[in-house]
Write an enzyme that holds these catalytic residues in place. Structure first.
Site, PDB file in Angstrom:
ATOM      1  N   PRO A  29       6.608   1.672   3.408  1.00 26.18           N
ATOM      2  CG  PRO A  29       8.000   3.414   4.010  1.00 26.18           C
ATOM      3  CD  PRO A  29       6.994   3.019   2.992  1.00 26.18           C
ATOM      4  CB  ALA A  31       4.542   0.880  11.982  1.00 22.60           C
ATOM      5  CD  GLN A  83       7.989   6.701   5.305  1.00 25.04           C
ATOM      6  OE1 GLN A  83       7.425   6.260   6.293  1.00 25.04           O
ATOM      7  NE2 GLN A  83       7.384   6.836   4.126  1.00 25.04           N
ATOM      8  CB  CYS A 114       1.854   8.529   8.969  1.00 21.76           C
ATOM      9  SG  CYS A 114       1.256   7.475  10.315  1.00 21.76           S
ATOM     10  CG  ASN A 218       0.478   3.950  -1.687  1.00 21.16           C
ATOM     11  OD1 ASN A 218       0.553   4.456  -0.576  1.00 21.16           O
ATOM     12  ND2 ASN A 218       0.273   2.656  -1.827  1.00 21.16           N
ATOM     13  CG  ASP A 220      -7.802   1.079  -3.257  1.00 17.20           C
ATOM     14  OD1 ASP A 220      -7.479   0.910  -2.064  1.00 17.20           O
ATOM     15  OD2 ASP A 220      -8.780   1.752  -3.609  1.00 17.20           O
TER      16      ASP A 220
END
Length: 390
Positions: A29, A31, A83, A114, A218, A220
């Site tokens: 996700p 934004a 999410q 986040c 998660n 690179d």
């Protein structure tokens, strides 16, 4: 596209609770990026699980128009994935209950990754797992409500607040124990933001720690070969892709090919890029109820990502940053050298946010203890109430 060759499938389909995802790839996700228009564009290229933009639990409970738009899906989008972010277990529970009872998603991901200050300064996102009991209560509340409708809940997190306050192994164990269907690790701390190199070794350690549910890596993944290396080095069950697909929705075609053991890759010339930009524009306008100005304003941010490495002059790039109608977009795209081929490495590599390390913004006294004091609990409730946007 390069010639197709077939070898052996690298990974089996990804199992997340009752869901089976043929290609073990998840769109992270983002934004302002992963709205329904962009998700459709990505799905047109390859398989995977495509997650909507983060939405706050408070906004969902308040049923704000923007929050409901964020979790809206195309009729043919399956599975539907959203999410949710929040800092109060009761509000999280209410939001998940609403999503489940109203059949608005098939999968719910919880955001504990986040690093953005407006999130962390409220005790949310990447800094929340430092408060062990709060993290446990939130995951438990979400799983409790979602499981009534057989909807799997997953957890997305970072390594911790900083190198002195790592949380991911404890959080992984807790999430597994509380019924999360998978855990995903962005292998950076909140302090690292998007800088430097992701610590793939941390993904391997998490995979060794969490044994009963999938662990996703998660950080690179800029091309399919990066995903293959991550799986080989860490043993993870699938990958989560964020910034690497910005301006490159065809990356999901490459990832599907790679995990199916094929060597063919998409190497787009400028004509294909221009056609993809226009297709993205059409989808944006439709997503915003045929509001061309809104759709084009949202598309502008994607231009530099799409055109990275291609022979497009500064004046044209500036013009594309000012478009307000599809007709304007088409007119400018038609002025490009559409016979220009794929520029190679210049079009690859990092894109989007990078920046430098920073001291995370946390509530006062946040790092003093991993426990929740009565005063902090009160402040967290107030922080939750102050968040009402999508």
């Amino acid at each position: 596209m390069e010639p197709m060759t077939t070898t052996t499938r690298l990974l089996p389909p990804l199992r997340i609770g009752p869901l089976e995802v043929d290609t073990p790839v998840v769109l992270a996700p983002m934004a302002g990026v992963t709205n329904a228009a962009f998700r459709r564009l990505c799905r047109e290229h390859g398989g995977g699980l495509y997650v909507a933009e983060m939405v706050t639990s408070r906004a969902l409970v308040e049923r704000t128009p923007e929050s409901l738009r964020i979790i809206a899906h195309d009729p043919d989008e399956k599975p539907r994935s959203v999410q949710v972010y929040g800092v109060d277990p009761a509000t999280i529970a209410a939001a998940v209950k609403m999503i489940a009872e109203e059949d608005r998603a098939d999968h719910i991901d919880m955001n504990f990754g986040c690093p953005v200050p407006k999130v962390t300064r409220r005790g949310g996102g990447a800094v929340l797992p430092w408060k062990r009991d709060l993290f446990k209560e939130i995951v438990r509340a979400a799983v409790r409500e979602a499981s009534k409708f057989d909807i799997p809940v997953t957890v997305k997190m970072r390594k911790g607040v900083d190198d002195d306050h790592l949380t991911y192994l404890d959080a992984g164990r807790t999430a597994e124990k509380e019924g999360a269907a998978a855990v995903a690790l962005h292998a950076r701390t909140a302090a690292e933001y998007y800088s430097g190199n992701a610590d793939w070794e941390a993904i391997a350690r998490l995979k060794e720690t969490v044994k009963s549910v999938p662990v996703l890596g998660n950080g690179d993944i800029w091309q399919a070969e990066d995903a293959l290396r991550m799986v080989e080095q860490t043993g993870c069950d699938g990958v989560v892709v964020g910034r690497g697909c910005m301006g490159r929705p065809w990356l999901f075609a490459d990832l599907q090919a790679a995990f199916e053991g094929r060597e063919d890759r998409v190497r787009p010339g400028l004509r294909m890029v221009a056609d993809t930009i226009y297709r993205h524009g059409e989808l944006m306008v439709a997503h915003f109820d045929d509001d061309e100005d809104k759709g084009m304003r949202e598309l502008r941010k994607h231009m530099s990502w799409y055109l990275k490495g291609y022979p497009v002059g500064g004046e044209v790039r500036r013009s594309l940053g000012l478009i307000s109608t599809l007709a304007e977009l088409r007119q400018i795209l038609d002025t490009l050298d559409l016979e220009a081929g794929y520029p190679g490495e210049e079009a690859e590599g990092p894109r989007g946010r990078q920046g430098s390390p920073r001291v995370p913004s946390c509530p006062e006294g946040w790092l003093d203890t991993q426990d929740i004091t009565p005063d902090l609990e009160k402040r967290l409730r107030e922080a939750e109430l102050s968040v009402s946007g999508g």
